[in-house]
Write a protein that holds these residues in place. Sequence first.
Motif, mmCIF file in Angstrom:
data_model
loop_
_atom_site.group_PDB
_atom_site.id
_atom_site.type_symbol
_atom_site.label_atom_id
_atom_site.label_comp_id
_atom_site.label_asym_id
_atom_site.label_seq_id
_atom_site.Cartn_x
_atom_site.Cartn_y
_atom_site.Cartn_z
ATOM 1 N N PRO A 151 0.842 -1.197 0.000
ATOM 2 C CA PRO A 151 0.000 0.000 0.000
ATOM 3 C C PRO A 151 0.887 1.262 0.000
ATOM 4 C CG PRO A 151 -0.529 -1.457 1.851
ATOM 5 C CD PRO A 151 0.757 -1.935 1.270
ATOM 6 N N VAL A 153 0.624 5.509 -0.117
ATOM 7 C CA VAL A 153 -0.236 6.683 -0.018
ATOM 8 C C VAL A 153 0.425 7.853 -0.733
ATOM 9 C CG1 VAL A 153 -1.395 8.289 1.550
ATOM 10 C CG2 VAL A 153 -1.060 5.896 2.245
ATOM 11 N N ALA A 172 -4.158 6.195 -9.227
ATOM 12 C CA ALA A 172 -4.748 5.411 -8.136
ATOM 13 C C ALA A 172 -5.901 4.552 -8.650
ATOM 14 C CB ALA A 172 -5.224 6.332 -7.018
ATOM 15 N N SER A 176 -4.437 -0.612 -7.706
ATOM 16 C CA SER A 176 -5.304 -0.767 -6.531
ATOM 17 C C SER A 176 -4.544 -0.651 -5.213
ATOM 18 C CB SER A 176 -6.022 -2.113 -6.597
ATOM 19 O OG SER A 176 -5.067 -3.156 -6.579
ATOM 20 N N ASN A 177 -3.209 -0.596 -5.257
ATOM 21 C CA ASN A 177 -2.433 -0.410 -4.024
ATOM 22 C C ASN A 177 -2.081 1.057 -3.776
ATOM 23 O OD1 ASN A 177 -0.788 -0.766 -6.356
ATOM 24 N ND2 ASN A 177 1.028 -1.142 -5.087
ATOM 25 N N TYR A 179 -3.175 4.906 -2.668
ATOM 26 C CA TYR A 179 -4.144 5.622 -1.849
ATOM 27 C C TYR A 179 -3.903 7.130 -2.008
ATOM 28 C CZ TYR A 179 -5.070 1.178 0.535
ATOM 29 O OH TYR A 179 -5.421 -0.119 0.823
ATOM 30 N N TYR A 195 -12.992 9.786 -4.334
ATOM 31 C CA TYR A 195 -13.784 8.806 -3.583
ATOM 32 C C TYR A 195 -14.567 7.915 -4.544
ATOM 33 C CZ TYR A 195 -16.908 7.087 0.139
ATOM 34 O OH TYR A 195 -17.600 6.297 1.029
ATOM 35 N N VAL A 198 -11.719 6.246 -7.484
ATOM 36 C CA VAL A 198 -10.646 5.385 -6.967
ATOM 37 C C VAL A 198 -11.213 4.328 -6.029
ATOM 38 C CG1 VAL A 198 -8.544 5.367 -5.555
ATOM 39 C CG2 VAL A 198 -8.894 7.168 -7.259
ATOM 40 N N SER A 201 -12.556 3.379 0.024
ATOM 41 C CA SER A 201 -11.608 3.137 1.127
ATOM 42 C C SER A 201 -10.215 3.683 0.828
ATOM 43 C CB SER A 201 -11.520 1.635 1.405
ATOM 44 O OG SER A 201 -10.938 0.979 0.297
ATOM 45 N N ARG A 202 -10.048 4.354 -0.299
ATOM 46 C CA ARG A 202 -8.677 4.714 -0.696
ATOM 47 C C ARG A 202 -8.393 6.218 -0.756
ATOM 48 N NH1 ARG A 202 -6.396 2.395 -5.527
ATOM 49 N NH2 ARG A 202 -8.361 1.665 -6.373
ATOM 50 N N ASN A 238 -10.943 5.321 6.836
ATOM 51 C CA ASN A 238 -9.947 4.801 5.894
ATOM 52 C C ASN A 238 -8.532 4.813 6.466
ATOM 53 O OD1 ASN A 238 -12.031 4.369 4.183
ATOM 54 N ND2 ASN A 238 -11.663 6.156 2.887
ATOM 55 N N LEU A 242 -6.271 1.449 7.146
ATOM 56 C CA LEU A 242 -4.968 1.289 6.479
ATOM 57 C C LEU A 242 -3.825 1.194 7.493
ATOM 58 C CD1 LEU A 242 -3.380 1.208 3.793
ATOM 59 C CD2 LEU A 242 -3.074 3.683 4.050
#
Length: 245
Positions: A151, A153, A172, A176-177, A179, A195, A198, A201-202, A238, A242
């Motif tokens: 993950p 960010v 993003a 999918s990894n 954020y 929101y 993407v 939750s990311r 979120n 994470l």
Amino acid sequence: MLERMKSFKKIDAHSHIGYFGGWSNVGITPEELIAQMDEYNVEKTVICTYPIKESLDAVDKYPDRFVGAAWVNPNDTDPLGQIRDAVASHGFKAIKLHPLMHSYLPNDECVFPIAELAMELEIPLMIHTGHPPYSLPWSVAQLADFYPDLPIVMIHMGHGNGMYVQSAIDMAKKYSNLYLETSGMPMHTKIKEGYEKVGSSRIMWGLDAPFHHPTVEMQRTIVSGLSDKQLEDVFYNNAKKLLKL
Ligand SMILES: [Zn+2]
């Protein structure tokens, strides 16, 4: 509006303590930041400092309020040792990189050992984005492509330039990894777009204290067009998920 902003419980996914000189000339002590968190209903704040020592001390002193992100320069001596110590002995929950400040590309091979350690420790990598040539979303996306299980960010989700903001959302959406973190990004509409495009939750809220004031960062999120339930994801759920808080 102020009461409505305060009513949402928050986790601040990206802030600092300490004094920043030079062009910015801003600063905040751990105690001042906690007072501000109390005033604006921020339960926990992810803090990072460079060098790392100030954040180690602050997290040790206020473990219920501060979450540590280990900010290292990959080209320093022993960044991996600094990260291991921060996680094992101080409970840090993430790694922070600032490729612009330390002059390397996010997809440079100097970052690979750090990405691999993040996966070993099962913590996310948080990377400053938004400024050429070292911190553009496309370079972060390439790192995300190399490490699909890590993950990552994108702090500031592209920051002040609309093209970079759009590319952060586009990248993003593709990986999918990846954020998004919202601090300092000027367009309220892009929070809703992130929101929706993407994923719920990311995308997460951040303040970037002491560079920004909570009322500004909260207001942009509140007026983004998201429902209260969706705002709860951005403001709180979120980051909690994470960072395993
Ligand atoms: Zn920052």
